[in-house]
Design a protein around this motif. Structure first.
Motif, PDB file in Angstrom:
ATOM      1  N   GLN A 305       0.832  -1.210   0.000  1.00 58.43           N
ATOM      2  CA  GLN A 305       0.000   0.000   0.000  1.00 58.43           C
ATOM      3  C   GLN A 305       0.865   1.259   0.000  1.00 58.43           C
ATOM      4  N   LEU A 306       1.909   1.256   0.800  1.00 59.43           N
ATOM      5  CA  LEU A 306       2.797   2.408   0.840  1.00 59.43           C
ATOM      6  C   LEU A 306       3.589   2.564  -0.454  1.00 59.43           C
ATOM      7  N   LEU A 307       3.972   1.437  -1.062  1.00 57.32           N
ATOM      8  CA  LEU A 307       4.654   1.505  -2.359  1.00 57.32           C
ATOM      9  C   LEU A 307       3.781   2.187  -3.404  1.00 57.32           C
ATOM     10  N   LEU A 308       2.504   1.841  -3.423  1.00 51.62           N
ATOM     11  CA  LEU A 308       1.586   2.449  -4.390  1.00 51.62           C
ATOM     12  C   LEU A 308       1.408   3.944  -4.149  1.00 51.62           C
ATOM     13  N   LYS A 309       1.627   4.378  -2.908  1.00 49.27           N
ATOM     14  CA  LYS A 309       1.521   5.800  -2.586  1.00 49.27           C
ATOM     15  C   LYS A 309       2.839   6.545  -2.800  1.00 49.27           C
ATOM     16  N   GLY A 310       3.884   5.816  -3.196  1.00 51.36           N
ATOM     17  CA  GLY A 310       5.175   6.436  -3.437  1.00 51.36           C
ATOM     18  C   GLY A 310       6.063   6.545  -2.215  1.00 51.36           C
ATOM     19  N   ALA A 311       5.638   5.986  -1.099  1.00 49.89           N
ATOM     20  CA  ALA A 311       6.429   6.038   0.137  1.00 49.89           C
ATOM     21  C   ALA A 311       7.350   4.823   0.177  1.00 49.89           C
ATOM     22  N   TRP A 312       8.251   4.728  -0.787  1.00 47.53           N
ATOM     23  CA  TRP A 312       9.067   3.524  -0.910  1.00 47.53           C
ATOM     24  C   TRP A 312      10.056   3.327   0.243  1.00 47.53           C
ATOM     25  N   PRO A 313      10.645   4.394   0.848  1.00 45.61           N
ATOM     26  CA  PRO A 313      11.536   4.108   1.989  1.00 45.61           C
ATOM     27  C   PRO A 313      10.809   3.392   3.125  1.00 45.61           C
ATOM     28  N   GLN A 314       9.601   3.865   3.436  1.00 42.30           N
ATOM     29  CA  GLN A 314       8.826   3.221   4.504  1.00 42.30           C
ATOM     30  C   GLN A 314       8.425   1.803   4.111  1.00 42.30           C
ATOM     31  N   ALA A 315       8.014   1.623   2.858  1.00 44.21           N
ATOM     32  CA  ALA A 315       7.573   0.308   2.399  1.00 44.21           C
ATOM     33  C   ALA A 315       8.708  -0.716   2.460  1.00 44.21           C
ATOM     34  N   LEU A 316       9.873  -0.354   1.959  1.00 43.09           N
ATOM     35  CA  LEU A 316      11.000  -1.284   1.961  1.00 43.09           C
ATOM     36  C   LEU A 316      11.475  -1.575   3.386  1.00 43.09           C
ATOM     37  N   THR A 317      11.349  -0.574   4.247  1.00 43.67           N
ATOM     38  CA  THR A 317      11.732  -0.779   5.646  1.00 43.67           C
ATOM     39  C   THR A 317      10.818  -1.788   6.322  1.00 43.67           C
ATOM     40  N   ILE A 318       9.516  -1.723   6.038  1.00 45.15           N
ATOM     41  CA  ILE A 318       8.584  -2.707   6.594  1.00 45.15           C
ATOM     42  C   ILE A 318       8.970  -4.113   6.155  1.00 45.15           C
ATOM     43  N   LEU A 319       9.220  -4.280   4.870  1.00 37.91           N
ATOM     44  CA  LEU A 319       9.541  -5.614   4.344  1.00 37.91           C
ATOM     45  C   LEU A 319      10.823  -6.157   4.982  1.00 37.91           C
ATOM     46  N   ALA A 320      11.830  -5.291   5.151  1.00 32.65           N
ATOM     47  CA  ALA A 320      13.075  -5.742   5.773  1.00 32.65           C
ATOM     48  C   ALA A 320      12.835  -6.185   7.213  1.00 32.65           C
ATOM     49  N   ALA A 321      12.048  -5.400   7.958  1.00 31.92           N
ATOM     50  CA  ALA A 321      11.795  -5.735   9.359  1.00 31.92           C
ATOM     51  C   ALA A 321      10.997  -7.016   9.499  1.00 31.92           C
ATOM     52  N   VAL A 322       9.997  -7.188   8.646  1.00 27.79           N
ATOM     53  CA  VAL A 322       9.088  -8.324   8.766  1.00 27.79           C
ATOM     54  C   VAL A 322       9.750  -9.625   8.321  1.00 27.79           C
ATOM     55  N   TYR A 323      10.593  -9.546   7.298  1.00 27.22           N
ATOM     56  CA  TYR A 323      11.185 -10.765   6.751  1.00 27.22           C
ATOM     57  C   TYR A 323      12.592 -11.040   7.290  1.00 27.22           C
ATOM     58  N   GLY A 324      12.963 -10.361   8.360  1.00 28.34           N
ATOM     59  CA  GLY A 324      14.214 -10.670   9.036  1.00 28.34           C
ATOM     60  C   GLY A 324      15.462 -10.279   8.293  1.00 28.34           C
ATOM     61  N   LEU A 325      15.384  -9.272   7.402  1.00 28.59           N
ATOM     62  CA  LEU A 325      16.553  -8.800   6.676  1.00 28.59           C
ATOM     63  C   LEU A 325      17.299  -7.768   7.521  1.00 28.59           C
ATOM     64  N   PRO A 326      18.583  -7.520   7.198  1.00 33.17           N
ATOM     65  CA  PRO A 326      19.313  -6.502   7.957  1.00 33.17           C
ATOM     66  C   PRO A 326      18.621  -5.149   7.896  1.00 33.17           C
ATOM     67  N   ALA A 327      18.763  -4.372   8.935  1.00 30.22           N
ATOM     68  CA  ALA A 327      18.157  -3.050   8.961  1.00 30.22           C
ATOM     69  C   ALA A 327      18.728  -2.181   7.848  1.00 30.22           C
ATOM     70  N   PRO A 328      17.903  -1.417   7.137  1.00 29.28           N
ATOM     71  CA  PRO A 328      18.401  -0.537   6.077  1.00 29.28           C
ATOM     72  C   PRO A 328      19.415   0.468   6.617  1.00 29.28           C
ATOM     73  N   ALA A 343      20.989  -2.655  19.455  1.00 27.42           N
ATOM     74  CA  ALA A 343      19.694  -2.693  18.762  1.00 27.42           C
ATOM     75  C   ALA A 343      19.569  -3.848  17.780  1.00 27.42           C
ATOM     76  N   PHE A 344      20.646  -4.127  17.060  1.00 27.21           N
ATOM     77  CA  PHE A 344      20.552  -5.084  15.954  1.00 27.21           C
ATOM     78  C   PHE A 344      21.354  -6.361  16.154  1.00 27.21           C
ATOM     79  N   GLY A 345      22.303  -6.359  17.073  1.00 32.22           N
ATOM     80  CA  GLY A 345      23.170  -7.510  17.228  1.00 32.22           C
ATOM     81  C   GLY A 345      24.274  -7.503  16.203  1.00 32.22           C
ATOM     82  N   LYS A 346      25.074  -8.524  16.205  1.00 31.41           N
ATOM     83  CA  LYS A 346      26.258  -8.581  15.348  1.00 31.41           C
ATOM     84  C   LYS A 346      25.909  -8.611  13.864  1.00 31.41           C
ATOM     85  N   HIS A 347      24.730  -9.073  13.521  1.00 30.66           N
ATOM     86  CA  HIS A 347      24.378  -9.241  12.113  1.00 30.66           C
ATOM     87  C   HIS A 347      23.491  -8.112  11.601  1.00 30.66           C
ATOM     88  N   GLY A 348      23.311  -7.065  12.399  1.00 26.29           N
ATOM     89  CA  GLY A 348      22.560  -5.909  11.932  1.00 26.29           C
ATOM     90  C   GLY A 348      21.082  -6.152  11.771  1.00 26.29           C
TER      91      GLY A 348
END
Length: 349
Positions: A305-328, A343-348
């Protein structure tokens, strides 16, 4: 009320305290708001609480602002301690240097440990530095504690500090499928009635009181969230200890001045979003494991939904947090190397 404005107190006012209440304020880059918060605590009609400020290694002059505030005429003075080992008797306001940005819960727990070492303190009040208390706040806390002596957790009303000063939260709710939290009475006028305690699942960490019995039974906040969901987790661990809503317990909140939390008119920053969604998924795994797939799907839909609104930084940040990817990087770079490790541990992550 102007941030940091001097306040003239008579000797009687200066001596007046609510000795059973201790307040913990965790600061990080709060130089522009901490004076207003402290001044409001000094002006409590029900008595001044014991005040502990835990500074999480601010870089913006917060410590200097606190020292300047305390040095003004009529103020109670300032004692400075360094954690660990910060349990000495102090005079006036106590400023504890945490030594690093330990996150919200990390700072709160330092302050709670300091206050808990004083047997006369029975009520631990956690207050945001960008909030200021109504003059009747300590009186409302004591009145509610007398009415519900076996309470565990106590909340009141938080209103936005800026006009039209509508309600930010009267207590929080939890969606047991998605893990999404909601603010009761969000955006409603100040004339709206407070909810009943049975309608409230948790109390916001911006303005939260717990009893000594709660602290000694449940223990401190969990620190692995770093930001967000600590108070939600705490509320769900309270067992049979009652959550109460205190009539007349009011604070005013500037909201999101340090981390970019959302308001009625502002989208949350990627920094705020990262910790909120990572905290939500951690909370769901811990308390609502059956709802994990639904929570994942809901968060993914929000990102799209945020991607469709053009808020791509917020959208990509959600996906990283939810799917266990390193913090942007835009999130990581806002923290020092020491804080990143916490905050993030050794693996960010």
């Amino acid at each position: 009320m102007v941030a940091g404005a001097p306040v003239s107190l008579s000797e009687d006012q200066n001596r007046q305290e609510a000795p059973t209440i201790g307040v913990v304020i965790v600061t990080f880059n709060a130089a522009d708001v901490i004076g207003e918060c402290l001044t409001s605590l000094m002006m409590q009609a029900g008595g001044r609480p014991h005040i502990v400020v835990v500074d999480n290694s601010s870089t913006d002059g917060t410590v200097a602002a606190i020292r300047d505030w305390a040095a003004a005429p009529g103020r109670p003075g300032l004692s400075e301690l360094h954690w660990p080992g910060a349990t000495d008797e102090v005079e006036g306001v106590c400023l504890i240097h945490s030594g690093a940005n330990r996150g919200f819960a990390g700072g709160v727990n330092i302050g709670l440990a300091h206050l808990a070492a004083r047997p006369g303190i029975g009520h631990f009040w956690i207050l945001n530095p960008d909030a200021f208390a109504d003059p009747g706040a300590t009186g409302a806390i004591l009145a509610a504690a007398a009415r519900w002596p076996d309470y565990g957790m106590m909340g009141g009303r938080v209103q936005y500090a800026e006009p039209p000063c509508n309600i930010q939260i009267d207590g929080g709710t939890i969606n047991r499928w998605t893990g999404v939290t909601g603010n009761i009475n969000l955006g409603r006028p100040a004339s709206a009635p407070q909810p009943e305690a049975r309608e409230v699942d948790f109390v916001t960490g911006a303005n939260l009181v717990v009893s000594r019995r709660f602290y000694e039974t449940v223990g401190p906040m969990r620190e692995d969230y770093f930001l967000y969901y600590e108070e939600v987790d705490w509320a769900l661990r309270r067992g049979d200890l009652a959550l109460v809503v205190a009539p007349g317990f009011l604070v005013h909140h500037h909201a999101g001045t340090a981390i970019g939390s959302p308001t009625l008119n502002r989208l949350a920053s990627p920094f705020s979003i990262w910790f909120k969604y990572r905290g939500r998924m951690k909370f769901v795994r811990r308390f609502l494991p059956v709802s994990w797939p639904v929570a994942m799907a809901h968060a993914t839909a929000k990102a799209l939904q945020l991607l469709l609104k053009g808020a791509w930084p917020q959208a990509l940040t959600i996906l990283a947090a939810v799917y266990g990817l390193p913090a942007p990087r835009m999130v990581r770079d806002r923290l020092s190397p020491d804080a990143q490790e916490i905050a993030f541990g050794k693996h960010g992550r």
